[in-house]
Design an enzyme around this catalytic site. Sequence first.
Site, PDB file in Angstrom:
ATOM      1  N   GLU A 182       0.841  -1.209   0.000  1.00 54.07           N
ATOM      2  CA  GLU A 182       0.000   0.000   0.000  1.00 54.07           C
ATOM      3  C   GLU A 182       0.874   1.256   0.000  1.00 54.07           C
ATOM      4  OE1 GLU A 182      -1.974  -1.030   3.588  1.00 54.07           O
ATOM      5  OE2 GLU A 182      -3.586  -2.134   2.571  1.00 54.07           O
ATOM      6  N   GLU A 242      -5.816  -8.040  -0.509  1.00 60.43           N
ATOM      7  CA  GLU A 242      -6.258  -8.082   0.888  1.00 60.43           C
ATOM      8  C   GLU A 242      -7.731  -7.710   0.967  1.00 60.43           C
ATOM      9  OE1 GLU A 242      -3.975  -5.674   3.574  1.00 60.43           O
ATOM     10  OE2 GLU A 242      -2.054  -6.287   2.713  1.00 60.43           O
TER      11      GLU A 242
END
Length: 517
Positions: free
Chosen positions: A292, A425
Amino acid sequence: MKHIARNIFAALLAAGSLWACSEDAPVPAPIPTPDPTEAYLSVESITPENIGEAGGEITITIKSSRVATANPAETWVTRKSSGREGDISTFIFTIAPNDGAERSSSITFTAGQLKTDATIKQAARKAPDNVEPPVIPNADSSVEYAALLGLGWNLGNQFDAHNNGTASETAWGNPATTQQLFYKLAEAGIKSVRIPVTWLGKFGSAPGYTIEAAWLDRVAEVVGYAENAGLRAVINIHHDGADSAHWLDIKGASTDAAKNTAIKNQIAAIWTQIAARFADKGQFLMFEAFNEIHDGGWGWGDNRKDGGKQYRTLNEWNQTFVDAVRATGGENATRFLGIPGYCTNPSLTMENLVLPTDPANDRLLVAVHFYDPSEFAIEAKYTEWGHTGAPGKKANWGDEQNVTDTFTALRNKYVDAGIGVYVGEFGATTRATARDESFRLYYLEYVCKAATDRGISLFFWDNGSTSTGKEAFGLFNHATGNYIGAKSEPAVAAMLKGYYSTEPGYTLESVYNGAPK
């Protein structure tokens, strides 16, 4: 004078001198002094002497004149407890599950100056009888590869864990992972495993940035666990770019050309080493460039007002990643690669990601994450979700329509254009009450059904937590592979049903209509 003579005679007699005055009297041998502290140490029993692959406990009794201590030679043997009664000491040792061949360990017992050894043996790890030999089929396109990834699972808070700037497999509380876990994942129906890896503190200085051999070898060992179990695997560079706090500083790179060049050189060096280590591994293994990447604002920071500088910088980094991997050759020349957008946010990805130029044909997949709404899925601030959730108990956004809108947009943008998409995720935390948990199960089933209907694969985030509430994502014990608590197996069943069920009449609408009341 007589009494003086008697005293002298008594003294001589006591001293033994009078024996020498007599030619006939024998000379006595010295009388040995007994040692009441004579030392002894022996192994009395080992129960059992051989232990199975799953591990367990071994009890060893020791007989010794002094208190004994124990020192196992291997780390997979640890002392659990000990006690002593009389001259008998009882030691209980915990034996970890065995991931490989038959093994043995000596345990050295010490009592004073004495030492003795006991040897224990553990059986080799074998695949469960009900698991077929692993067959991991190849794919001809990124869309097909995404379909083969299927329902996946994250080995979270494991190799991505770090303390004081250094990565460590057990830094965040999970035990060292084992082959047994991966067999159990395959048995449960999981098809792929994402193995997030943080490299902080595990590489040297510029220009080589040499990766610590032991760390890379351990990552390779765990990738082997996945292959042995017939699972696909994904490895990446994970927390090195968290919040621009470490070397993958997207904010700094976007405003400083020299810094950006230095970071790209490091990306190339790190990925060259990782790729070279796995150049002989087959298509079951996929590389994912980063996790991320953001500036600390989780997609709502300077990226919204810098004229697109951070987005363009990440596009450059992704290109550097692809170039570095392809240059290592071998299986890496055509390996499937995961390309993340900014913060892996689906909207920001679709708006700003430019896929790298790739000499391999149709080998790039787009990576996003999905935790909408985060107040329900991650923070557990709200206990209910969806159209049947009660006002005040659910977030004011992120219901079913948001799920279908997001996944439909990803399909239209990428899948329909022949580009595979996977959600690296997703998840929802374990709840304490039965009602709250029913909304969690509904969320998991609905998200999985919406994704599979649109050709998108997903990886559940499992951080090994055994609690409930905020960030309690644990499903499987990362060492034994056993389900965590009584709520994990139903959660896995809900996801499997949502993703794979072909029952007549089973549709996204039927899932919707089955929401908790």
